[in-house]
Design a protein around this motif. Structure first.
Motif, PDB file in Angstrom:
ATOM      1  N   GLU A  48      48.736  37.774  92.477  1.00  0.00           N
ATOM      2  CA  GLU A  48      47.957  37.212  91.373  1.00  0.00           C
ATOM      3  C   GLU A  48      46.820  36.332  91.899  1.00  0.00           C
ATOM      4  O   GLU A  48      45.704  36.357  91.375  1.00  0.00           O
ATOM      5  CB  GLU A  48      48.865  36.415  90.446  1.00  0.00           C
ATOM      6  CG  GLU A  48      48.168  35.858  89.204  1.00  0.00           C
ATOM      7  CD  GLU A  48      47.563  36.943  88.325  1.00  0.00           C
ATOM      8  OE1 GLU A  48      46.547  36.660  87.651  1.00  0.00           O
ATOM      9  OE2 GLU A  48      48.083  38.083  88.310  1.00  0.00           O
TER      10      GLU A  48
ATOM     11  N   HIS B  74      60.144  30.017  82.630  1.00  0.00           N
ATOM     12  CA  HIS B  74      61.085  31.147  82.689  1.00  0.00           C
ATOM     13  C   HIS B  74      62.361  30.908  81.875  1.00  0.00           C
ATOM     14  O   HIS B  74      63.470  31.222  82.322  1.00  0.00           O
ATOM     15  CB  HIS B  74      61.430  31.490  84.139  1.00  0.00           C
ATOM     16  CG  HIS B  74      60.247  31.703  85.021  1.00  0.00           C
ATOM     17  ND1 HIS B  74      59.192  32.510  84.674  1.00  0.00           N
ATOM     18  CD2 HIS B  74      59.937  31.182  86.240  1.00  0.00           C
ATOM     19  CE1 HIS B  74      58.285  32.502  85.636  1.00  0.00           C
ATOM     20  NE2 HIS B  74      58.703  31.688  86.583  1.00  0.00           N
TER      21      HIS B  74
ATOM     22  N   ASP C 217      58.862  42.326  79.074  1.00  0.00           N
ATOM     23  CA  ASP C 217      58.142  41.090  78.789  1.00  0.00           C
ATOM     24  C   ASP C 217      57.077  40.814  79.850  1.00  0.00           C
ATOM     25  O   ASP C 217      55.944  40.448  79.528  1.00  0.00           O
ATOM     26  CB  ASP C 217      59.140  39.924  78.719  1.00  0.00           C
ATOM     27  CG  ASP C 217      58.442  38.578  78.621  1.00  0.00           C
ATOM     28  OD1 ASP C 217      57.661  38.382  77.675  1.00  0.00           O
ATOM     29  OD2 ASP C 217      58.669  37.730  79.498  1.00  0.00           O
ATOM     30  N   ILE C 218      57.430  40.998  81.122  1.00  0.00           N
ATOM     31  CA  ILE C 218      56.487  40.740  82.208  1.00  0.00           C
ATOM     32  C   ILE C 218      55.290  41.695  82.135  1.00  0.00           C
ATOM     33  O   ILE C 218      54.142  41.295  82.338  1.00  0.00           O
ATOM     34  CB  ILE C 218      57.188  40.849  83.574  1.00  0.00           C
ATOM     35  CG1 ILE C 218      58.180  39.686  83.756  1.00  0.00           C
ATOM     36  CG2 ILE C 218      56.189  40.873  84.715  1.00  0.00           C
ATOM     37  CD1 ILE C 218      59.090  39.836  84.953  1.00  0.00           C
TER      38      ILE C 218
ATOM     39  N   LYS D 164      54.231  43.631  79.420  1.00  0.00           N
ATOM     40  CA  LYS D 164      53.501  43.694  78.145  1.00  0.00           C
ATOM     41  C   LYS D 164      53.110  42.330  77.596  1.00  0.00           C
ATOM     42  O   LYS D 164      52.145  42.221  76.837  1.00  0.00           O
ATOM     43  CB  LYS D 164      54.354  44.434  77.102  1.00  0.00           C
ATOM     44  CG  LYS D 164      54.746  45.850  77.494  1.00  0.00           C
ATOM     45  CD  LYS D 164      53.517  46.738  77.657  1.00  0.00           C
ATOM     46  CE  LYS D 164      53.928  48.185  77.939  1.00  0.00           C
ATOM     47  NZ  LYS D 164      52.748  49.064  78.118  1.00  0.00           N
ATOM     48  N   ARG D 165      53.883  41.301  77.928  1.00  0.00           N
ATOM     49  CA  ARG D 165      53.625  39.942  77.453  1.00  0.00           C
ATOM     50  C   ARG D 165      53.386  39.889  75.943  1.00  0.00           C
ATOM     51  O   ARG D 165      52.356  39.389  75.469  1.00  0.00           O
ATOM     52  CB  ARG D 165      52.453  39.310  78.206  1.00  0.00           C
ATOM     53  CG  ARG D 165      52.673  39.215  79.701  1.00  0.00           C
ATOM     54  CD  ARG D 165      51.567  38.467  80.404  1.00  0.00           C
ATOM     55  NE  ARG D 165      51.517  37.069  79.997  1.00  0.00           N
ATOM     56  CZ  ARG D 165      52.318  36.117  80.479  1.00  0.00           C
ATOM     57  NH1 ARG D 165      53.254  36.412  81.373  1.00  0.00           N
ATOM     58  NH2 ARG D 165      52.193  34.875  80.071  1.00  0.00           N
TER      59      ARG D 165
ATOM     60  N   THR E 144      57.890  37.265  72.566  1.00  0.00           N
ATOM     61  CA  THR E 144      58.605  36.700  73.705  1.00  0.00           C
ATOM     62  C   THR E 144      57.861  35.512  74.299  1.00  0.00           C
ATOM     63  O   THR E 144      58.471  34.582  74.834  1.00  0.00           O
ATOM     64  CB  THR E 144      58.851  37.751  74.802  1.00  0.00           C
ATOM     65  OG1 THR E 144      57.602  38.342  75.177  1.00  0.00           O
ATOM     66  CG2 THR E 144      59.809  38.830  74.317  1.00  0.00           C
ATOM     67  N   ARG E 145      56.509  35.531  74.227  1.00  0.00           N
ATOM     68  CA  ARG E 145      55.750  34.373  74.721  1.00  0.00           C
ATOM     69  C   ARG E 145      56.086  33.128  73.895  1.00  0.00           C
ATOM     70  O   ARG E 145      56.247  32.034  74.438  1.00  0.00           O
ATOM     71  CB  ARG E 145      54.245  34.651  74.629  1.00  0.00           C
ATOM     72  CG  ARG E 145      53.707  35.767  75.508  1.00  0.00           C
ATOM     73  CD  ARG E 145      53.942  35.555  76.992  1.00  0.00           C
ATOM     74  NE  ARG E 145      55.249  36.005  77.406  1.00  0.00           N
ATOM     75  CZ  ARG E 145      56.036  35.362  78.251  1.00  0.00           C
ATOM     76  NH1 ARG E 145      55.667  34.218  78.781  1.00  0.00           N
ATOM     77  NH2 ARG E 145      57.215  35.844  78.565  1.00  0.00           N
TER      78      ARG E 145
ATOM     79  N   GLU F 138      59.691  31.974  74.690  1.00  0.00           N
ATOM     80  CA  GLU F 138      59.798  31.268  75.966  1.00  0.00           C
ATOM     81  C   GLU F 138      59.235  29.851  75.876  1.00  0.00           C
ATOM     82  O   GLU F 138      59.769  28.928  76.498  1.00  0.00           O
ATOM     83  CB  GLU F 138      59.097  32.052  77.070  1.00  0.00           C
ATOM     84  CG  GLU F 138      59.372  31.498  78.451  1.00  0.00           C
ATOM     85  CD  GLU F 138      59.382  32.551  79.531  1.00  0.00           C
ATOM     86  OE1 GLU F 138      60.485  32.993  79.923  1.00  0.00           O
ATOM     87  OE2 GLU F 138      58.292  32.933  79.976  1.00  0.00           O
ATOM     88  N   GLN F 139      58.175  29.670  75.108  1.00  0.00           N
ATOM     89  CA  GLN F 139      57.632  28.324  74.924  1.00  0.00           C
ATOM     90  C   GLN F 139      58.665  27.391  74.301  1.00  0.00           C
ATOM     91  O   GLN F 139      58.747  26.213  74.649  1.00  0.00           O
ATOM     92  CB  GLN F 139      56.381  28.375  74.050  1.00  0.00           C
ATOM     93  CG  GLN F 139      55.158  28.940  74.750  1.00  0.00           C
ATOM     94  CD  GLN F 139      53.938  28.918  73.859  1.00  0.00           C
ATOM     95  OE1 GLN F 139      53.858  28.129  72.916  1.00  0.00           O
ATOM     96  NE2 GLN F 139      52.977  29.786  74.139  1.00  0.00           N
TER      97      GLN F 139
END
Length: 234
Positions: free
Chosen positions: A11, A154, A187-188, A190-191, A195-196, A199-200
């Motif tokens: 990244e 995470h 999730d990783i 397509k984000r 799920t975002r 996770e928040q």
């Protein structure tokens, strides 16, 4: 430092950094080097960005003093017996004014993993300690680093590791563990918004990792802006 399979290194390369991916495991680094090459061929990194791998021991980094503007040490210190030596090496190779981000497993999720499975933390190369954030920050401060802040990350990964520990960390065929792993991969890749947002909500309580941000004083012994005193790290 401790790049593993290279997720963070890739990244950073995509974002145009001059990346050095460092790890003890030569086999992992071979895979990282191949991916760097593939990224170059596909034009995934901006022109001028560079990436290379270096193999070695975190307790004796093979770099001169003041080598790096920024360092990430993600999920590695919990594996190292002499963690203070490794932290001291990170400080040594970081430039004055440089930033260091350290992540380790969060105390509560990790404590439950240890309770559920002995194999989780006794396997060779496994986790040998559980940090509290206060302990990690105190160790970093004792070396002369300024702690700037923290957050947890995470949260969706924590239930997966609890499941793994409950059914057996080597039980890759367990249907529940496989299904949850597929969810994490989705999730990783397509984000999705759902799920975002989840996770928040989960991160402050169940975040699998705690991330601590630090800065190396630019002039030891000279107060920072805002009145913070810079500590001599010698």
């Amino acid at each position: 430092m401790g790049c593993g399979a290279g997720r963070h290194a890739f990244e950073l390369y995509r974002r145009g950094a001059h990346v050095v991916a460092f790890d003890l495991d030569a086999d992992e680094l071979a895979g990282v080097e191949k991916m760097f090459g593939a990224m170059r061929l596909e034009g995934e990194a901006p022109e001028g960005a560079t990436a290379r791998t270096v193999q070695g021991d975190a307790r004796d980094l093979p770099f001169p003093d003041n080598s790096f503007d920024k360092i990430i040490a993600s999920e590695v210190l919990e594996h190292i017996g002499d963690d203070m030596t490794a932290m001291g090496e990170l400080l040594r190779v970081l430039k004055p004014g440089g930033r260091l981000a350290v992540t380790v497993p969060s105390w509560l999720p990790e404590r439950i993993c240890w309770a559920l499975s002995e194999a989780y933390h006794t396997a060779p190369g496994g986790h040998i300690r559980i940090y509290t954030r206060a302990e990690l920050e105190a160790k970093l401060k004792s070396l002369g680093l300024r702690v700037d802040g923290h957050h947890h990350a995470h949260g969706l990964h924590t239930p997966y590791w609890w499941i793994k520990c409950a059914v057996g960390v080597d039980n890759a065929g367990n249907p529940l563990a496989k299904a949850y792993h597929q969810l994490l991969v989705w999730d990783i890749m397509k984000r999705p918004l759902v799920t975002r947002l989840a996770e928040q909500v989960l991160n402050p309580v169940l975040g699998k990792s705690v991330v601590v941000y630090t800065t190396k004083p630019s002039t030891p012994g000279v107060p920072d802006a805002g009145g913070k005193e810079k500590v001599d790290a010698a």
